[in-house]
Design a protein around this motif. Sequence first.
Motif, PDB file in Angstrom:
ATOM      1  N   VAL A 114     -20.681  14.060 -14.444  1.00  0.00           N
ATOM      2  CA  VAL A 114     -21.895  13.472 -15.023  1.00  0.00           C
ATOM      3  C   VAL A 114     -23.138  13.989 -14.289  1.00  0.00           C
ATOM      4  CG1 VAL A 114     -22.138  11.306 -13.715  1.00  0.00           C
ATOM      5  CG2 VAL A 114     -22.759  11.370 -16.113  1.00  0.00           C
ATOM      6  N   LEU A 115     -23.013  14.247 -12.993  1.00  0.00           N
ATOM      7  CA  LEU A 115     -24.160  14.775 -12.244  1.00  0.00           C
ATOM      8  C   LEU A 115     -24.465  16.211 -12.676  1.00  0.00           C
ATOM      9  CD1 LEU A 115     -23.978  13.430  -8.587  1.00  0.00           C
ATOM     10  CD2 LEU A 115     -25.183  12.560 -10.565  1.00  0.00           C
TER      11      LEU A 115
ATOM     12  N   ARG B 250     -15.391  11.847 -12.216  1.00  0.00           N
ATOM     13  CA  ARG B 250     -16.338  11.477 -13.279  1.00  0.00           C
ATOM     14  C   ARG B 250     -17.765  11.675 -12.814  1.00  0.00           C
ATOM     15  NH1 ARG B 250     -15.629   5.665 -14.876  1.00  0.00           N
ATOM     16  NH2 ARG B 250     -17.158   6.192 -16.477  1.00  0.00           N
ATOM     17  N   LEU B 251     -18.006  11.285 -11.570  1.00  0.00           N
ATOM     18  CA  LEU B 251     -19.352  11.390 -11.017  1.00  0.00           C
ATOM     19  C   LEU B 251     -19.800  12.849 -10.924  1.00  0.00           C
ATOM     20  CD1 LEU B 251     -21.542   9.554 -10.000  1.00  0.00           C
ATOM     21  CD2 LEU B 251     -20.464   9.543  -7.760  1.00  0.00           C
ATOM     22  N   LYS B 252     -18.900  13.710 -10.456  1.00  0.00           N
ATOM     23  CA  LYS B 252     -19.233  15.141 -10.337  1.00  0.00           C
ATOM     24  C   LYS B 252     -19.635  15.704 -11.689  1.00  0.00           C
ATOM     25  CE  LYS B 252     -16.395  16.625  -6.449  1.00  0.00           C
ATOM     26  NZ  LYS B 252     -15.082  17.203  -6.123  1.00  0.00           N
TER      27      LYS B 252
ATOM     28  N   MET C  71       0.841  -1.204   0.000  1.00  0.00           N
ATOM     29  CA  MET C  71       0.000   0.000   0.000  1.00  0.00           C
ATOM     30  C   MET C  71       0.875   1.253   0.000  1.00  0.00           C
ATOM     31  SD  MET C  71      -2.563   1.839   0.060  1.00  0.00           S
ATOM     32  CE  MET C  71      -2.744   3.523   0.579  1.00  0.00           C
TER      33      MET C  71
ATOM     34  N   ASN D 169      -5.913   7.900  -8.549  1.00  0.00           N
ATOM     35  CA  ASN D 169      -6.369   6.638  -7.971  1.00  0.00           C
ATOM     36  C   ASN D 169      -7.832   6.424  -8.344  1.00  0.00           C
ATOM     37  OD1 ASN D 169      -8.102   7.846  -5.871  1.00  0.00           O
ATOM     38  ND2 ASN D 169      -6.155   8.657  -5.124  1.00  0.00           N
ATOM     39  N   PRO D 170      -8.284   5.179  -8.307  1.00  0.00           N
ATOM     40  CA  PRO D 170      -9.652   4.874  -8.741  1.00  0.00           C
ATOM     41  C   PRO D 170     -10.716   5.677  -7.986  1.00  0.00           C
ATOM     42  CG  PRO D 170      -8.407   2.857  -8.446  1.00  0.00           C
ATOM     43  CD  PRO D 170      -7.538   3.974  -7.938  1.00  0.00           C
ATOM     44  N   ARG D 171     -10.451   5.955  -6.729  1.00  0.00           N
ATOM     45  CA  ARG D 171     -11.421   6.724  -5.952  1.00  0.00           C
ATOM     46  C   ARG D 171     -11.560   8.146  -6.500  1.00  0.00           C
ATOM     47  NH1 ARG D 171     -10.588   8.635   0.314  1.00  0.00           N
ATOM     48  NH2 ARG D 171     -12.262  10.160   0.299  1.00  0.00           N
TER      49      ARG D 171
ATOM     50  N   ALA E 200     -13.239   8.167  -9.926  1.00  0.00           N
ATOM     51  CA  ALA E 200     -14.690   7.967  -9.785  1.00  0.00           C
ATOM     52  C   ALA E 200     -15.363   9.243  -9.314  1.00  0.00           C
ATOM     53  CB  ALA E 200     -14.968   6.831  -8.807  1.00  0.00           C
ATOM     54  N   ARG E 201     -14.751   9.910  -8.332  1.00  0.00           N
ATOM     55  CA  ARG E 201     -15.339  11.137  -7.783  1.00  0.00           C
ATOM     56  C   ARG E 201     -15.428  12.218  -8.862  1.00  0.00           C
ATOM     57  NH1 ARG E 201     -12.141  12.476  -2.850  1.00  0.00           N
ATOM     58  NH2 ARG E 201     -10.634  12.892  -4.488  1.00  0.00           N
TER      59      ARG E 201
ATOM     60  N   ASP F 213     -26.306  15.779 -15.831  1.00  0.00           N
ATOM     61  CA  ASP F 213     -27.659  15.260 -15.586  1.00  0.00           C
ATOM     62  C   ASP F 213     -28.574  16.362 -15.063  1.00  0.00           C
ATOM     63  OD1 ASP F 213     -26.788  12.784 -16.290  1.00  0.00           O
ATOM     64  OD2 ASP F 213     -26.846  11.904 -14.273  1.00  0.00           O
ATOM     65  N   ARG F 214     -28.046  17.125 -14.105  1.00  0.00           N
ATOM     66  CA  ARG F 214     -28.881  18.145 -13.463  1.00  0.00           C
ATOM     67  C   ARG F 214     -29.237  19.266 -14.413  1.00  0.00           C
ATOM     68  NH1 ARG F 214     -25.113  18.344  -8.083  1.00  0.00           N
ATOM     69  NH2 ARG F 214     -25.864  16.436  -7.106  1.00  0.00           N
TER      70      ARG F 214
END
Lengths: 271, 95
Positions: free
Chosen positions: B29-30, B25-27, B1, B17-19, B22-23, B33-34
């Motif tokens: 895409v949201l 990409r999510l921000k 680690m 890092n993957p986290r 993801a954070r 979407d919104r």
Amino acid sequence: MSDTCRVIVITSGKGGVGKTTTTANIGAALANMDEKVALLDTDIGLRNLDLALGLENRIVYDIVDVVEGRAKMRQALIKDKRNPNLALLPAAQTRDKSAVNIRQMQQIVSEVKAEGYTFILIDCPAGIEQGFKNATAGATEAIVVTNPEMASVRDADRIIGLLEAQELRNPMLIVNRLRVKMVKNQEALSVEDVQEVLGHSVKLLGIIPEDEGIITSTNRGEPVALTDTSMSGQAFRDIARRLKGEDVPFLDLEERTGILDRLMQLFVGKR
Amino acid sequence: MLLKEIIDRLLGRADKNPRGVARDRLKLVLMQDRSALPASVMEQIRKEILQVLSKYVEIDETALEVNVERADDAVALIANIPIRNVRRDATNPAP
């Protein structure tokens, strides 16, 4: 016991994130705290909540039977075998979502209220169509369940918007199936990440760690919240206390990977 | 680690890092979407813009375009409003 009844819909948008498990466990935990709890399975055509509670063999009437007048509410509500404070109104298995409309669902909720329950938890079907509209119609509060992964959080965001449109503002959030080790290794979204992207209108109600015990307890038809040694069970019991207004700190999920915990696991068996 | 972190840092990919991925990409895409408005709302916006501007200028209604546009990290409401003529009384509007 309070003389008011709280009607809470449990929803997620995406399927498979743990709505039904959450409904069963919060219900069982609240009933153990002397609340009178009715669980409504509104996933008509895809009945599941009965399995989570181990009540699948006791069903005689279902929600559509009540709507169509073949059964009285009291006949259709199944008392839990462990705790008579807990009751289930099962979904119909051989019908579909169109069997009940919004007005009928509101009527169902008021009939359950009339039976003297202090909590009504509505297990909402996945999706944003008729089933969602029905399930949310009779509710005055909402819990959104999400997993800490992208698709589930995205759907939760959409659901939060739709809930607001139905005057169900500031929903409560449960992050289910958290993998503590993956978050620690920067491999998966944390609870803070999920909260950050969903914004401040949602209030964190609970965090459930990923737990194989949920699979075994569902197999037995016993909510994990009734198992003292389980960490996810503890998390569900804490959620029930928070719902009742208690200020319960969130579990320190990392603690359990220490040496002491491993020893405990050796002695107590599986957690 | 720890070793992995050091290697990541040496290779200049500490933030990937993957986290974190993801954070981010999510921000994004949201945000997208919104910003997606239903067609009926877009039509309403179009109408109201037209109403307000028509008090001052003559607009080519058929060419009026209102769209939500997305760049890499931002979302904007873009309106393209071709003007035919400025109304004579627009420079001295009624109170």
